[in-house]
Scaffold this motif. Structure first.
Motif, PDB file in Angstrom:
ATOM      1  N   LYS A 289      16.794   8.645  -6.772  1.00  0.00           N
ATOM      2  CA  LYS A 289      15.610   8.112  -6.132  1.00  0.00           C
ATOM      3  C   LYS A 289      14.497   7.865  -7.144  1.00  0.00           C
ATOM      4  O   LYS A 289      13.698   6.936  -6.999  1.00  0.00           O
ATOM      5  N   ALA A 290      14.449   8.699  -8.176  1.00  0.00           N
ATOM      6  CA  ALA A 290      13.450   8.502  -9.225  1.00  0.00           C
ATOM      7  C   ALA A 290      13.722   7.201  -9.980  1.00  0.00           C
ATOM      8  O   ALA A 290      12.804   6.465 -10.340  1.00  0.00           O
ATOM      9  N   LYS A 291      15.001   6.902 -10.208  1.00  0.00           N
ATOM     10  CA  LYS A 291      15.363   5.646 -10.875  1.00  0.00           C
ATOM     11  C   LYS A 291      14.982   4.452 -10.012  1.00  0.00           C
ATOM     12  O   LYS A 291      14.507   3.428 -10.523  1.00  0.00           O
ATOM     13  N   LEU A 292      15.169   4.594  -8.705  1.00  0.00           N
ATOM     14  CA  LEU A 292      14.793   3.521  -7.787  1.00  0.00           C
ATOM     15  C   LEU A 292      13.283   3.314  -7.817  1.00  0.00           C
ATOM     16  O   LEU A 292      12.800   2.172  -7.804  1.00  0.00           O
ATOM     17  N   PHE A 293      12.515   4.389  -7.900  1.00  0.00           N
ATOM     18  CA  PHE A 293      11.068   4.287  -7.968  1.00  0.00           C
ATOM     19  C   PHE A 293      10.640   3.550  -9.241  1.00  0.00           C
ATOM     20  O   PHE A 293       9.687   2.760  -9.223  1.00  0.00           O
ATOM     21  N   HIS A 294      11.337   3.804 -10.339  1.00  0.00           N
ATOM     22  CA  HIS A 294      11.083   3.079 -11.591  1.00  0.00           C
ATOM     23  C   HIS A 294      11.182   1.580 -11.355  1.00  0.00           C
ATOM     24  O   HIS A 294      10.319   0.796 -11.787  1.00  0.00           O
ATOM     25  N   MET A 295      12.229   1.171 -10.658  1.00  0.00           N
ATOM     26  CA  MET A 295      12.462  -0.247 -10.405  1.00  0.00           C
ATOM     27  C   MET A 295      11.365  -0.832  -9.505  1.00  0.00           C
ATOM     28  O   MET A 295      10.911  -1.963  -9.716  1.00  0.00           O
ATOM     29  N   ILE A 296      10.929  -0.047  -8.521  1.00  0.00           N
ATOM     30  CA  ILE A 296       9.875  -0.516  -7.611  1.00  0.00           C
ATOM     31  C   ILE A 296       8.567  -0.699  -8.369  1.00  0.00           C
ATOM     32  O   ILE A 296       7.870  -1.715  -8.202  1.00  0.00           O
ATOM     33  N   MET A 297       8.204   0.267  -9.204  1.00  0.00           N
ATOM     34  CA  MET A 297       6.981   0.172 -10.004  1.00  0.00           C
ATOM     35  C   MET A 297       7.004  -1.077 -10.884  1.00  0.00           C
ATOM     36  O   MET A 297       6.003  -1.792 -11.007  1.00  0.00           O
ATOM     37  N   LYS A 298       8.157  -1.331 -11.475  1.00  0.00           N
ATOM     38  CA  LYS A 298       8.298  -2.495 -12.355  1.00  0.00           C
ATOM     39  C   LYS A 298       8.118  -3.792 -11.568  1.00  0.00           C
ATOM     40  O   LYS A 298       7.470  -4.738 -12.031  1.00  0.00           O
ATOM     41  N   LYS A 299       8.659  -3.823 -10.363  1.00  0.00           N
ATOM     42  CA  LYS A 299       8.559  -5.013  -9.519  1.00  0.00           C
ATOM     43  C   LYS A 299       7.117  -5.257  -9.092  1.00  0.00           C
ATOM     44  O   LYS A 299       6.634  -6.398  -9.078  1.00  0.00           O
ATOM     45  N   VAL A 300       6.395  -4.191  -8.757  1.00  0.00           N
ATOM     46  CA  VAL A 300       4.994  -4.315  -8.354  1.00  0.00           C
ATOM     47  C   VAL A 300       4.158  -4.833  -9.516  1.00  0.00           C
ATOM     48  O   VAL A 300       3.320  -5.725  -9.358  1.00  0.00           O
ATOM     49  N   PHE A 301       4.403  -4.278 -10.721  1.00  0.00           N
ATOM     50  CA  PHE A 301       3.602  -4.656 -11.897  1.00  0.00           C
ATOM     51  C   PHE A 301       3.920  -6.071 -12.376  1.00  0.00           C
ATOM     52  O   PHE A 301       3.021  -6.840 -12.726  1.00  0.00           O
ATOM     53  N   ASN A 302       5.191  -6.441 -12.388  1.00  0.00           N
ATOM     54  CA  ASN A 302       5.578  -7.739 -12.946  1.00  0.00           C
ATOM     55  C   ASN A 302       5.376  -8.901 -11.984  1.00  0.00           C
ATOM     56  O   ASN A 302       5.076 -10.023 -12.415  1.00  0.00           O
ATOM     57  N   PHE A 303       5.556  -8.646 -10.689  1.00  0.00           N
ATOM     58  CA  PHE A 303       5.519  -9.757  -9.732  1.00  0.00           C
ATOM     59  C   PHE A 303       4.351  -9.674  -8.735  1.00  0.00           C
ATOM     60  O   PHE A 303       4.197 -10.543  -7.886  1.00  0.00           O
ATOM     61  N   GLY A 304       3.552  -8.624  -8.818  1.00  0.00           N
ATOM     62  CA  GLY A 304       2.377  -8.529  -7.970  1.00  0.00           C
ATOM     63  C   GLY A 304       2.679  -8.250  -6.515  1.00  0.00           C
ATOM     64  O   GLY A 304       1.855  -8.521  -5.636  1.00  0.00           O
ATOM     65  N   GLU A 305       3.848  -7.699  -6.223  1.00  0.00           N
ATOM     66  CA  GLU A 305       4.206  -7.402  -4.842  1.00  0.00           C
ATOM     67  C   GLU A 305       3.706  -6.022  -4.430  1.00  0.00           C
ATOM     68  O   GLU A 305       3.552  -5.133  -5.259  1.00  0.00           O
ATOM     69  N   THR A 306       3.476  -5.861  -3.144  1.00  0.00           N
ATOM     70  CA  THR A 306       3.042  -4.569  -2.600  1.00  0.00           C
ATOM     71  C   THR A 306       4.244  -3.847  -2.001  1.00  0.00           C
ATOM     72  O   THR A 306       5.083  -4.467  -1.348  1.00  0.00           O
ATOM     73  N   PHE A 307       4.304  -2.548  -2.225  1.00  0.00           N
ATOM     74  CA  PHE A 307       5.403  -1.743  -1.686  1.00  0.00           C
ATOM     75  C   PHE A 307       4.849  -0.711  -0.720  1.00  0.00           C
ATOM     76  O   PHE A 307       3.838  -0.067  -0.977  1.00  0.00           O
ATOM     77  N   LYS A 308       5.543  -0.543   0.431  1.00  0.00           N
ATOM     78  CA  LYS A 308       5.223   0.516   1.382  1.00  0.00           C
ATOM     79  C   LYS A 308       6.512   1.184   1.824  1.00  0.00           C
ATOM     80  O   LYS A 308       7.478   0.492   2.140  1.00  0.00           O
ATOM     81  N   GLY A 309       6.526   2.500   1.834  1.00  0.00           N
ATOM     82  CA  GLY A 309       7.740   3.182   2.273  1.00  0.00           C
ATOM     83  C   GLY A 309       7.608   4.692   2.246  1.00  0.00           C
ATOM     84  O   GLY A 309       6.662   5.243   1.662  1.00  0.00           O
ATOM     85  N   GLU A 310       8.571   5.366   2.880  1.00  0.00           N
ATOM     86  CA  GLU A 310       8.610   6.827   2.884  1.00  0.00           C
ATOM     87  C   GLU A 310       9.364   7.322   1.650  1.00  0.00           C
ATOM     88  O   GLU A 310      10.404   6.769   1.287  1.00  0.00           O
ATOM     89  N   ILE A 311       8.833   8.361   1.054  1.00  0.00           N
ATOM     90  CA  ILE A 311       9.437   8.925  -0.158  1.00  0.00           C
ATOM     91  C   ILE A 311       9.359  10.448  -0.090  1.00  0.00           C
ATOM     92  O   ILE A 311       8.681  11.009   0.782  1.00  0.00           O
ATOM     93  N   GLU A 312      10.020  11.115  -1.016  1.00  0.00           N
ATOM     94  CA  GLU A 312       9.936  12.569  -1.128  1.00  0.00           C
ATOM     95  C   GLU A 312       9.372  12.902  -2.496  1.00  0.00           C
ATOM     96  O   GLU A 312       9.905  12.473  -3.526  1.00  0.00           O
ATOM     97  N   LEU A 313       8.267  13.641  -2.513  1.00  0.00           N
ATOM     98  CA  LEU A 313       7.571  13.964  -3.755  1.00  0.00           C
ATOM     99  C   LEU A 313       7.609  15.472  -3.989  1.00  0.00           C
ATOM    100  O   LEU A 313       8.048  16.238  -3.131  1.00  0.00           O
ATOM    101  N   ILE A 314       7.104  15.890  -5.158  1.00  0.00           N
ATOM    102  CA  ILE A 314       7.183  17.306  -5.527  1.00  0.00           C
ATOM    103  C   ILE A 314       5.800  17.830  -5.906  1.00  0.00           C
ATOM    104  O   ILE A 314       5.041  17.173  -6.616  1.00  0.00           O
ATOM    105  N   ARG A 315       5.447  18.990  -5.379  1.00  0.00           N
ATOM    106  CA  ARG A 315       4.147  19.604  -5.682  1.00  0.00           C
ATOM    107  C   ARG A 315       4.223  20.394  -6.994  1.00  0.00           C
ATOM    108  O   ARG A 315       5.295  20.567  -7.576  1.00  0.00           O
ATOM    109  N   LYS A 316       3.088  20.913  -7.398  1.00  0.00           N
ATOM    110  CA  LYS A 316       3.009  21.699  -8.626  1.00  0.00           C
ATOM    111  C   LYS A 316       3.883  22.947  -8.535  1.00  0.00           C
ATOM    112  O   LYS A 316       4.487  23.371  -9.536  1.00  0.00           O
ATOM    113  N   ASN A 317       3.984  23.526  -7.329  1.00  0.00           N
ATOM    114  CA  ASN A 317       4.768  24.749  -7.156  1.00  0.00           C
ATOM    115  C   ASN A 317       6.269  24.483  -6.969  1.00  0.00           C
ATOM    116  O   ASN A 317       7.036  25.397  -6.703  1.00  0.00           O
ATOM    117  N   GLY A 318       6.672  23.210  -7.108  1.00  0.00           N
ATOM    118  CA  GLY A 318       8.071  22.848  -6.995  1.00  0.00           C
ATOM    119  C   GLY A 318       8.530  22.488  -5.594  1.00  0.00           C
ATOM    120  O   GLY A 318       9.681  22.093  -5.384  1.00  0.00           O
TER     121      GLY A 318
END
Length: 489
Positions: free
Chosen positions: A76-105
């Motif tokens: 999923k982290a690799k997929l996020f890399h691809m999404i970030m690249k798409k937003v930056f290079n093509f100016g598209e907006t992304f919306k979606g549900e994801i799973e993130l990690i806090r400082k405490n793990g």
């Protein structure tokens, strides 16, 4: 503050100080707002919401961490890399549900929006991320799963009608959970349309007898002289027309639940018969010789207070105590108005599915009408009103879509009688006046529904443009004034 953000501000030809922008962003504590200068660059802005949500302070994140650091390192982290690249290079907006990690793990679900920001030359200078935490998503999903599972009756999903956010509904749900697991006889009191049978079914599906019969009976629909044969059954030849043996409703409900709806309608003789059965837990069919022992749980319902009937000597107090080992009282909808928007939205979804429509929502003025009405028919009436509104609406439900009848609508004012007149108006005069009022009201509704577009109003009314103009002039109608009047109501 990052110079590229300052360029963004200047591109709007407005000068705003760094401190002012950061104070605005930091005032948003329910969302994390982060900015990075490129697809795989460091984070250059981190608000107070990020500190609250992730546990990382701004000085620990800005120019020290990248967005990818808040992901568990997997596919999923690799997929996020691809999404970030798409937003930056093509100016598209992304919306979606994801799973993130806090400082405490700790991992947590969130909703992420990624959008590019550009400088005055329309060049993409970075990415803005807005993150909102999905509170207790997993717990909610499990609750929904258990809810659906608990309302399966004979292979079909049974939907609880008493959904709501009021204290009264929360208390009733707690009572259902408490009493479902035992064999207390339950009395449910509430006005017509509040959902008494559905509370009884909920007790059945949550209890130990859920795989056994649930037999609902309207006590008022059975004539008094047939009560005994219907509930106790009869043997062949017991009376003229008894050509075969028939088991009664109590016997049919054996090991399950019999639901005695509107039990207040039972006559005195029938009450005595019921009391005997509830005391002995056995019966003898009409014409039979042997007693049949049964294990039946009894749930009763009444739309009147049975204690009042006892005072009037219309109901036996000893029967009352037999059927009322546990009481559930359902408040009318007018006493829990906070549930009306909640229920209306769910009935809107259900009606859209049933009628294959795509009505979006209620207008504020429509909600005002719903919440101000007293709902004598309670939840059942609300459901029917929403269903009919969806049938006649295509986009947003307005007040005129709601088929709510005011009991006082035909008042002296609406009839427009002259109190000083010595005689009543003729039927012809009265009919003409009422026709005038009805036609005016229909044209007003059409103009409001057409949002002032006269051509569209003509189509709604099925009249030509010239006729509509004449009617508008005749009644002195002005769309803006009509709209303001609706907004004030």
């Amino acid at each position: 503050m990052n110079e590229k953000i300052r360029d963004l501000i200047h591109s709007q030809e407005v000068f705003i100080s760094k401190e002012y922008v950061e104070s605005i962003i930091n005032s948003i504590v329910d969302y994390t707002i982060g900015v990075c200068s490129e697809a795989f660059g460091y984070i250059t802005l981190w608000n107070k919401g990020g500190e609250r949500m992730f546990g990382w302070k701004s000085e620990e994140v800005v120019l020290k961490k990248k967005p990818i650091d808040f992901f568990k390192q997997d596919d999923k982290a690799k997929l996020f890399h691809m999404i970030m690249k798409k937003v930056f290079n093509f100016g598209e907006t992304f919306k979606g549900e994801i799973e993130l990690i806090r400082k405490n793990g700790e991992l947590f679900p969130a909703f992420l929006t990624l959008a590019p920001f550009k400088d005055k030359n329309n060049k993409i200078n970075g990415i803005v991320a807005v993150i909102s935490e999905i509170i207790e998503k997993k717990a909610l999903e499990e609750e929904v799963r258990q809810y659906k599972e608990s309302f399966q009756i004979e292979g079909q999903e049974f939907r609880q009608p008493l959904l709501g956010i009021s204290e009264g509904i929360r208390r009733i749900n707690e009572q259902i959970e408490a009493v479902a697991k035992n064999n207390f006889s339950v009395l449910i009191e509430g006005e017509s349309g509040t959902g008494k049978e559905l509370v009884a079914r909920s007790i059945h599906t949550k209890g130990q007898r859920k795989k056994s019969p649930f037999i609902p009976v309207d006590c008022g629909a059975i004539p008094d002289n047939l009560i005994e044969s219907e509930f106790f059954g009869y043997e062949k030849g017991a009376f003229t027309g008894a050509e075969h043996r028939r088991e009664g409703l109590f016997e049919t409900a054996n090991n399950g639940i019999i639901f005695l709806d509107e039990i207040s309608n039972l006559q005195s003789r029938s009450q005595s018969i019921f009391l005997r059965f509830l005391q002995e837990k056995k019966l003898k069919r009409i014409g039979g010789q042997e007693f049949i022992e049964l294990d039946v749980r009894v749930i009763s319902a009444s739309n009147v207070h049975l204690e009042d009937f006892i005072k009037l000597k219309k109901f036996r107090h000893d029967l009352y105590f037999r059927i009322n080992e546990f009481m559930i009282s359902i408040p009318p909808l007018r006493e829990r108005r906070e549930d009306i928007p909640f229920l209306a939205d769910r009935f809107l979804v259900a009606s859209n599915q049933e009628l294959k429509k795509d009505v979006k929502e209620f207008s504020p003025s429509a909600f005002k009408v719903l919440k101000s009405y007293d709902w004598p028919g309670n939840v059942r009436e609300l459901k029917n009103v929403i269903r009919q509104a969806v049938l006649f609406c295509d986009y947003i439900i307005q007040p005129w879509h709601l088929p709510i009848k005011d009991n006082d609508s035909i008042s002296k004012d609406s009839l427009n009688f002259d109190k000083s007149a010595k005689k009543a108006p003729s039927l012809k005069e009265f009919s003409k006046k009422r026709l005038f009022d009805v036609e005016k009201e229909i044209i007003i509704k059409a103009l409001l529904e057409a949002e002032g577009n006269k051509s569209k109003a003509c189509k709604i009314l099925n009249i030509d443009y010239k006729t509509l103009l004449n009617k508008i002039k005749k009644y002195g109608l002005n769309y803006k004034e009509l709209l303001n009047n609706w907004a004030k109501e």
